[in-house]
Scaffold this motif. Sequence first.
Motif, mmCIF file in Angstrom:
data_model
loop_
_atom_site.group_PDB
_atom_site.id
_atom_site.type_symbol
_atom_site.label_atom_id
_atom_site.label_comp_id
_atom_site.label_asym_id
_atom_site.label_seq_id
_atom_site.Cartn_x
_atom_site.Cartn_y
_atom_site.Cartn_z
ATOM 1 N N UNK A 1 0.572 -1.146 -0.070
ATOM 2 C CA UNK A 1 0.107 0.049 -0.001
ATOM 3 C C UNK A 1 1.007 1.322 -0.025
ATOM 4 N N UNK A 2 0.161 2.440 -0.102
ATOM 5 C CA UNK A 2 0.981 3.801 0.033
ATOM 6 C C UNK A 2 0.269 4.556 1.171
ATOM 7 N N UNK B 1 13.235 5.141 -5.076
ATOM 8 C CA UNK B 1 12.380 4.682 -5.737
ATOM 9 C C UNK B 1 10.983 4.329 -5.172
ATOM 10 N N UNK B 2 11.030 4.133 -3.978
ATOM 11 C CA UNK B 2 9.677 4.042 -3.349
ATOM 12 C C UNK B 2 9.151 4.959 -2.752
ATOM 13 N N UNK B 3 10.040 6.086 -1.965
ATOM 14 C CA UNK B 3 9.534 7.152 -1.280
ATOM 15 C C UNK B 3 9.886 8.355 -1.939
ATOM 16 N N UNK B 4 8.993 9.431 -1.876
ATOM 17 C CA UNK B 4 9.402 10.678 -2.537
ATOM 18 C C UNK B 4 8.994 11.768 -1.554
ATOM 19 N N UNK B 5 10.020 12.801 -1.313
ATOM 20 C CA UNK B 5 9.830 13.743 -0.652
ATOM 21 C C UNK B 5 9.601 15.110 -1.541
ATOM 22 N N UNK B 6 8.641 15.754 -0.950
ATOM 23 C CA UNK B 6 8.532 17.141 -1.621
ATOM 24 C C UNK B 6 7.988 18.222 -0.437
ATOM 25 N N UNK C 1 5.759 10.859 0.362
ATOM 26 C CA UNK C 1 5.147 9.897 -0.371
ATOM 27 C C UNK C 1 5.513 8.437 -0.069
ATOM 28 N N UNK C 2 4.970 7.535 0.260
ATOM 29 C CA UNK C 2 5.598 6.242 0.569
ATOM 30 C C UNK C 2 4.713 5.317 -0.294
ATOM 31 N N UNK D 1 3.677 4.767 11.469
ATOM 32 C CA UNK D 1 3.542 3.739 10.366
ATOM 33 C C UNK D 1 3.546 2.278 10.554
ATOM 34 N N UNK D 2 2.607 1.472 10.225
ATOM 35 C CA UNK D 2 2.711 0.048 10.435
ATOM 36 C C UNK D 2 2.201 -0.525 9.208
ATOM 37 N N UNK D 3 2.879 -1.531 8.827
ATOM 38 C CA UNK D 3 2.912 -2.060 7.484
ATOM 39 C C UNK D 3 2.861 -3.641 7.925
ATOM 40 N N UNK D 4 1.649 -4.039 7.711
ATOM 41 C CA UNK D 4 1.269 -5.751 7.932
ATOM 42 C C UNK D 4 1.633 -6.427 6.900
#
Length: 128
Positions: free
Chosen positions: A16-17, A66-71, A82-83, A124-127
């Motif tokens: 997910x994002x 490549x997966x995260x974007x800072x702005x 953005x993750x 942030x928790x990613x299952x």
Amino acid sequence: QVQLVESGGGLVQAGASLRLSCAASGLTFSDSNMGWFRQAPGKEREFVAAINWNAFRTYYSNSMKGRFTISRDNAKNTVYLQMDSLKPEDTAVYYCAADNKGSGWYASAQRAFQYDYWGQGTQVTVSS
């Protein structure tokens, strides 16, 4: 009084994002270089991404490139992360930080000591 307030964290499934936001006040945001760091349980705080004051320069941790974007939006005094393609190992508290020194940031953007102000963090928790 400088305040950095993160938001946008939560519990998501792998793949997910999420988009994190950090609203800044009490400083001249448009002059501030900004960074995102994270800390997982039992681990040291690690660098995620950083952006300079006018968004012309960005840095990323190799593991997140490549997966995260800072702005940033200087009109809104806000920096974003953005993750995408989140993994369980991305689970951590995410912190934003502001560099008020100006000098030395380009050489030390990935180092926590470079930053003067920190937010309280967002989980942030990613299952899997």
